[in-house]
Design a protein around this motif. Structure first.
Motif, PDB file in Angstrom:
ATOM      1  N   LYS A  88      53.010  11.176  12.194  1.00 44.82           N
ATOM      2  CA  LYS A  88      53.762  10.988  13.438  1.00 44.82           C
ATOM      3  C   LYS A  88      54.915  11.980  13.456  1.00 44.82           C
ATOM      4  O   LYS A  88      55.539  12.234  12.428  1.00 44.82           O
ATOM      5  N   LYS A 124      55.616  12.316  21.734  1.00 47.46           N
ATOM      6  CA  LYS A 124      54.382  12.046  22.497  1.00 47.46           C
ATOM      7  C   LYS A 124      53.700  10.746  22.059  1.00 47.46           C
ATOM      8  O   LYS A 124      52.484  10.653  22.026  1.00 47.46           O
ATOM      9  N   ASN A 125      54.513   9.751  21.648  1.00 51.39           N
ATOM     10  CA  ASN A 125      53.924   8.474  21.225  1.00 51.39           C
ATOM     11  C   ASN A 125      54.900   7.334  21.528  1.00 51.39           C
ATOM     12  O   ASN A 125      55.463   6.710  20.630  1.00 51.39           O
ATOM     13  N   GLU A 126      55.072   7.058  22.817  1.00 52.98           N
ATOM     14  CA  GLU A 126      56.010   6.014  23.240  1.00 52.98           C
ATOM     15  C   GLU A 126      55.564   4.631  22.782  1.00 52.98           C
ATOM     16  O   GLU A 126      56.387   3.777  22.459  1.00 52.98           O
ATOM     17  N   GLU A 127      54.251   4.428  22.725  1.00 57.21           N
ATOM     18  CA  GLU A 127      53.718   3.117  22.328  1.00 57.21           C
ATOM     19  C   GLU A 127      54.136   2.781  20.890  1.00 57.21           C
ATOM     20  O   GLU A 127      54.609   1.686  20.593  1.00 57.21           O
ATOM     21  N   LYS A 128      53.999   3.754  19.977  1.00 52.78           N
ATOM     22  CA  LYS A 128      54.373   3.539  18.574  1.00 52.78           C
ATOM     23  C   LYS A 128      55.887   3.400  18.440  1.00 52.78           C
ATOM     24  O   LYS A 128      56.382   2.605  17.633  1.00 52.78           O
ATOM     25  N   THR A 129      56.641   4.145  19.268  1.00 52.19           N
ATOM     26  CA  THR A 129      58.109   4.024  19.265  1.00 52.19           C
ATOM     27  C   THR A 129      58.501   2.596  19.620  1.00 52.19           C
ATOM     28  O   THR A 129      59.338   1.980  18.943  1.00 52.19           O
ATOM     29  N   ARG A 130      57.890   2.051  20.680  1.00 58.06           N
ATOM     30  CA  ARG A 130      58.195   0.671  21.097  1.00 58.06           C
ATOM     31  C   ARG A 130      57.805  -0.338  20.025  1.00 58.06           C
ATOM     32  O   ARG A 130      58.490  -1.322  19.798  1.00 58.06           O
ATOM     33  N   GLU A 131      56.699  -0.055  19.348  1.00 57.95           N
ATOM     34  CA  GLU A 131      56.181  -0.959  18.314  1.00 57.95           C
ATOM     35  C   GLU A 131      57.131  -1.021  17.108  1.00 57.95           C
ATOM     36  O   GLU A 131      57.325  -2.075  16.503  1.00 57.95           O
ATOM     37  N   ASP A 132      57.729   0.130  16.752  1.00 57.48           N
ATOM     38  CA  ASP A 132      58.546   0.199  15.536  1.00 57.48           C
ATOM     39  C   ASP A 132      60.024  -0.105  15.761  1.00 57.48           C
ATOM     40  O   ASP A 132      60.786  -0.200  14.791  1.00 57.48           O
TER      41      ASP A 132
END
Length: 559
Positions: A187, A392-400
């Motif tokens: 990432k 380029k990975n907002e979903e993983k940002t929100r998850e973590d």
């Protein structure tokens, strides 16, 4: 404490020291032919301004991403600074990457140009990477690059006029740090200049560091730990950085640097410990270290042999180091301080402080850091060094990240009444035995200590009991190949197994020790760039052997 305006970013720091101490040496680079190059603060600033001028002449899009691939060197740091001085974003890449991952990072980061540094195909991934570089990607070679056919740093800086640097706003995006990717795709962690400088700003509140300090840079600069503890600190405090030439010359490089501050990882602290044990066996150490008058001289000599006799503080991080080894170093007179941080908070999270250490913990929260335990005792941290998010990975940002801005670290922990944090394992490392009982591998691995064992991995998912795989040190493997007594070592390993099991709950007691043959290295993917074991890779590698090992019903199994 607010950051002084002349030091608000690492780039500001470079020009500050070039003005304050123009003729003082900043970087000392050894070369394979034996000569060394000293670069003063003025020379560093001049080369950075010239390369920045060249980058701006290329008409690349504004805020372009520029990759750096190579082992640590003075010019690696100068390239990083030149990218920033040109108003662009740096993308460091591990020299040990395989070709496929290197190709992915260059594509995912949208790199417009590559600085290619010190690589030679030995103990790095160059042979695999070179065929995967995009044909249309411009390359600038740093000194010791494997590509003499590209534009060269030395030629460019000789012919280009120095440009006025674009001094960044602290909140500008500075760098994308791609995680080592122990599982799945790496990432891209986004850091601003402000999040990067937080580690230096916080340190000045707890520990005296100044322009007369010295450090040796040898762990990968592409990793956040070295970038924070070595590059950023040297720029902020204005001290001298030395570089290592190769593994073979490491001891010589260390003696040249005589570091006053030293950062390493557990695997290397273990290697140093084993080296001393080879020359001065533990029984003899015990005798000499207890002699009333001689003991201080003997300990000093041991530290001098390691090149650490000038070191007033040493840091260890990235993985747990056993309490026994920490005590051994402290007994020598080296204050070994365990610290904790992640790529996602630029390594600025927790630290043991001089004179306030609790061995077995990673210390207390650093100034400005909040911590707490979430579900399943997962450590959650809010730090001034916290990332802007994953590229380029907002979903993983929100998850973590939690709704109130805490980073979910993936580590399990305990926080005592005084605020000291103990890491007890990784959430994802837990596994169940066939009896349905959970096993937490990290604490068990930390207890398995034998002077001839270099690395340890506890496994055994869906088996009746866990087991432990051990890799012997290079010296121990060589001794066995030369006919050394295997029976003695087997008895010692069996005794260590019994000692570990005596301190372990029954469902986590180890069935056996498996002594593996193949070394675990970064090159074969079994270690991360900071030499932590990649548990899933190791477990998969031995998956077809493990059932057979259990069937042998022996305490020690030799692969």
């Amino acid at each position: 404490m607010p950051i002084p305006s002349e030091k608000q970013t690492s780039l500001h720091c470079l020009f500050h020291w070039a003005k304050q101490t123009p003729n003082k040496v900043y970087l000392t680079q050894p070369y394979p032919d034996g000569h060394t190059e000293d670069i003063t603060w003025t020379q560093a600033a001049d080369q950075v301004r010239r390369m920045a001028g060249h980058l701006r002449s290329l008409d690349l899009p504004e805020r372009s991403h520029i990759a750096i691939l190579g082992k640590n060197s003075a010019h690696w740091i100068l390239a990083d600074l030149a990218i920033w001085a040109a108003g662009m974003v740096s993308v460091p890449m591990y020299p040990t990457l395989n070709g496929e991952t290197a190709e992915y990072i260059l594509e995912h980061s949208e790199a417009r140009l590559l600085f290619l540094g010190k690589l030679d195909g030995t103990a790095d991934g160059w042979d695999d990477i070179k065929g995967r570089l995009p044909a249309d990607l411009p390359i600038i070679s740093l000194p010791m690059s494997p590509r003499p056919d590209t534009d060269q740093w030395t030629d460019i800086t000789a012919r280009t006029e120095p440009a006025d640097p674009i001094l960044p706003d602290p909140d500008d995006l500075a760098t994308l740090i791609y995680t080592s990717g122990s599982t799945g795709r790496p990432k891209g962690v986004m850091h601003s200049f402000r999040t990067m400088i937080s580690v230096a700003e916080g340190l000045q509140q707890i520990f005296p560091v100044g322009p007369e300090d010295r450090m040796l840079s040898y762990l990968p600069l592409a990793h956040v730990a070295e970038r924070a503890a070595v590059q950023t600190l040297s720029l902020y405090y204005g001290f001298r950085l030395y570089f290592a030439n190769s593994l073979e010359t490491f001891q010589e490089d260390l003696q040249r640097a005589r570091p006053t501050l030293f950062f390493s990882v557990p695997r290397l602290w273990m290697k140093f410990y084993m080296t001393i044990n080879e020359k001065l066996p533990p029984k003899k150490q015990k005798l000499l270290f207890n002699l009333p008058i001689l003991n201080r001289a003997v300990k000093r000599k041991v530290l001098k042999q390691l090149g650490l006799d000038h070191c007033r503080a040493a840091l260890t991080g990235a993985a747990p180091l056993s309490a026994e080894i920490v005590h051994w170093y402290r007994n020598l007179g080296l204050e070994l301080l365990e610290v904790y941080g992640m790529s996602e908070n630029f390594g600025y999270s927790h630290a043991n402080r001089p004179g306030q250490t609790r061995i077995g913990t990673v210390g207390v929260a650093s100034p400005g850091v909040e911590h707490r335990l979430g579900d399943g005792d997962e450590v959650q941290v809010k730090s001034p060094g916290q990332m802007l998010g994953y590229y380029k990975n907002e979903e993983k940002t929100r998850e973590d990240l939690t709704d109130d801005g805490f980073l979910k670290t993936g580590d399990m922990g305990e926080i005592d009444a005084s605020g000291f944090l103990r890491i007890t394992g990784r959430v994802k490392d837990l596994f169940k035995t066939s009896k349905g009982k959970y096993v937490v591998p990290v604490p068990i691995e930390g207890r398995f200590n034998h002077p001839q064992v270099e690395a340890v991995c506890v496994a055994g998912a869906n088996q009746p009991q866990p087991c432990v795989m051990v890799l012997l040190s290079e010296e121990a493997r060589a001794a066995l190949d030369n006919g050394s007594q295997k029976d003695d070592l087997e008895r010692e390993l069996a005794a260590e197994l019994d000692a570990v099991n005596a301190e372990t709950e029954s469902h986590q007691q180890l069935a056996f020790v498996a002594v593996v043959r193949e070394p675990w290295t970064m090159e074969n993917g079994m270690l991360t760039p900071t030499m932590k074991i990649k548990r899933n890779v190791i477990e998969n590698h031995y998956a077809d052997r493990i059932d057979g090992w259990y069937q042998q019903k022996r305490k020690v199994i030799w692969e």
